[in-house]
Design a protein around this motif. Sequence first.
Motif, PDB file in Angstrom:
ATOM      1  N   VAL A 239     -65.601   0.621 -64.082  1.00  0.00           N
ATOM      2  CA  VAL A 239     -66.045  -0.645 -64.662  1.00  0.00           C
ATOM      3  C   VAL A 239     -67.501  -0.916 -64.310  1.00  0.00           C
ATOM      4  CG1 VAL A 239     -65.669  -3.142 -64.708  1.00  0.00           C
ATOM      5  CG2 VAL A 239     -63.704  -1.596 -64.675  1.00  0.00           C
ATOM      6  N   ALA A 240     -67.888  -0.630 -63.062  1.00  0.00           N
ATOM      7  CA  ALA A 240     -69.278  -0.841 -62.644  1.00  0.00           C
ATOM      8  C   ALA A 240     -70.235   0.008 -63.472  1.00  0.00           C
ATOM      9  CB  ALA A 240     -69.432  -0.523 -61.161  1.00  0.00           C
ATOM     10  N   ALA A 241     -69.835   1.234 -63.798  1.00  0.00           N
ATOM     11  CA  ALA A 241     -70.695   2.107 -64.601  1.00  0.00           C
ATOM     12  C   ALA A 241     -70.892   1.532 -66.004  1.00  0.00           C
ATOM     13  CB  ALA A 241     -70.089   3.503 -64.674  1.00  0.00           C
ATOM     14  N   PHE A 242     -69.821   1.036 -66.617  1.00  0.00           N
ATOM     15  CA  PHE A 242     -69.955   0.464 -67.953  1.00  0.00           C
ATOM     16  C   PHE A 242     -70.724  -0.858 -67.922  1.00  0.00           C
ATOM     17  CE2 PHE A 242     -66.293   3.288 -68.911  1.00  0.00           C
ATOM     18  CZ  PHE A 242     -66.872   3.977 -69.968  1.00  0.00           C
ATOM     19  N   LEU A 243     -70.571  -1.625 -66.848  1.00  0.00           N
ATOM     20  CA  LEU A 243     -71.370  -2.839 -66.707  1.00  0.00           C
ATOM     21  C   LEU A 243     -72.860  -2.502 -66.639  1.00  0.00           C
ATOM     22  CD1 LEU A 243     -69.246  -4.926 -64.170  1.00  0.00           C
ATOM     23  CD2 LEU A 243     -69.911  -5.661 -66.463  1.00  0.00           C
ATOM     24  N   ALA A 244     -73.180  -1.465 -65.859  1.00  0.00           N
ATOM     25  CA  ALA A 244     -74.579  -1.061 -65.735  1.00  0.00           C
ATOM     26  C   ALA A 244     -75.117  -0.582 -67.083  1.00  0.00           C
ATOM     27  CB  ALA A 244     -74.718   0.036 -64.681  1.00  0.00           C
ATOM     28  N   LEU A 245     -74.316   0.180 -67.832  1.00  0.00           N
ATOM     29  CA  LEU A 245     -74.729   0.632 -69.153  1.00  0.00           C
ATOM     30  C   LEU A 245     -74.985  -0.557 -70.065  1.00  0.00           C
ATOM     31  CD1 LEU A 245     -75.141   2.832 -71.320  1.00  0.00           C
ATOM     32  CD2 LEU A 245     -72.666   2.701 -71.756  1.00  0.00           C
ATOM     33  N   PHE A 246     -74.063  -1.520 -70.055  1.00  0.00           N
ATOM     34  CA  PHE A 246     -74.250  -2.690 -70.920  1.00  0.00           C
ATOM     35  C   PHE A 246     -75.537  -3.421 -70.571  1.00  0.00           C
ATOM     36  CE2 PHE A 246     -74.028  -7.138 -71.971  1.00  0.00           C
ATOM     37  CZ  PHE A 246     -73.595  -7.122 -73.289  1.00  0.00           C
ATOM     38  N   GLU A 247     -75.757  -3.667 -69.282  1.00  0.00           N
ATOM     39  CA  GLU A 247     -76.940  -4.425 -68.880  1.00  0.00           C
ATOM     40  C   GLU A 247     -78.221  -3.682 -69.242  1.00  0.00           C
ATOM     41  OE1 GLU A 247     -76.912  -7.398 -68.133  1.00  0.00           O
ATOM     42  OE2 GLU A 247     -74.874  -7.810 -67.465  1.00  0.00           O
ATOM     43  N   ALA A 248     -78.210  -2.346 -69.152  1.00  0.00           N
ATOM     44  CA  ALA A 248     -79.397  -1.576 -69.514  1.00  0.00           C
ATOM     45  C   ALA A 248     -79.691  -1.696 -71.005  1.00  0.00           C
ATOM     46  CB  ALA A 248     -79.207  -0.116 -69.124  1.00  0.00           C
ATOM     47  N   VAL A 249     -78.657  -1.584 -71.827  1.00  0.00           N
ATOM     48  CA  VAL A 249     -78.845  -1.711 -73.267  1.00  0.00           C
ATOM     49  C   VAL A 249     -79.222  -3.150 -73.621  1.00  0.00           C
ATOM     50  CG1 VAL A 249     -77.707  -1.526 -75.516  1.00  0.00           C
ATOM     51  CG2 VAL A 249     -77.312   0.216 -73.770  1.00  0.00           C
TER      52      VAL A 249
END
Length: 304
Positions: A239-249
């Motif tokens: 979940v943390a990885a997908f959160l980081a991806l979302f915030e980057a995009v």
Amino acid sequence: MLTPFGLTEGADRLYRFVLARPGCDAAGAAGEFDGSAHALGEALQELTRRELLLSDGPDHTRLYVVNPKTAPDTLLAFQQAETAERNRTLARSQAAAEMLLAQYAARHGGDEEPEVEQLRGVEAVRARMTDLVPTMREESLAFVPGGAQTPEVLAASEATSAEPLARGVRMRSVYLDSIRNTPGTLEHARWLTERGAEVRTVPALPMRLWIKDQEPAMVPIDPAHSAAGAVLLRQPGAVAAFLALFEAVWASAIPFGEAPGAAWRTPARSPASCCASWPVVTRTRPRPAAWASPCAANGASSRS
């Protein structure tokens, strides 16, 4: 007289009538029930069942009742027997419920929700989201690939999004830049922002994604074939990885209402650089709906 012991009013009235007129017949008692044969029959059956009514004579038409001194004891015994039967029924119901819970726990891993939950097919995904959306409390994050959307998908998205937005849930969604060229989807994005949702756009997105209250995250089983279903993840690392991806995009995306422009982005903030290792979806034609997150009316074919 005997209603406190569980006797109905009709049976109590008949008991008192026969007690005052021992040896009377049923016809004589009919007057107590305004000539209602049905009410009289029910009272006779109740007194007989509770062993308070006796009859004799050639045709067993003369009626008698048991002594009032013993009648309460008889009724109490019946009440105790009925209570015991109710307790046995309750115990059987509780045992059946415990068995069902045990079977559910064996299949789903007890009270804790599974860290990985596979949802096969579009209908399974939609059903699970129907359970999850009403429990959103803080935030909904979504990637919405697919470009233009059908009117049916847009209407469904508005129906799903209205209630959480009214409750103050923060909704952030990233669409493709191409929605700016499609009137229906453009109007939908405007509808969302007017109700407090935040919408941004980018040239390309890696996959469909939905994150509820920072846990769980929902992603397609196959990013290139979202109609196959989704995986619901609760593992903190994933979940943390997908959160980081979302915030980057999200950081590199253009807020809805601003025109896309190359000068706005720097190479370090380009969505393509954030998503370079992901397969991207850049379609602009409307597609049949697969599964969509709240605040994200995205039609997707079997190849999205």
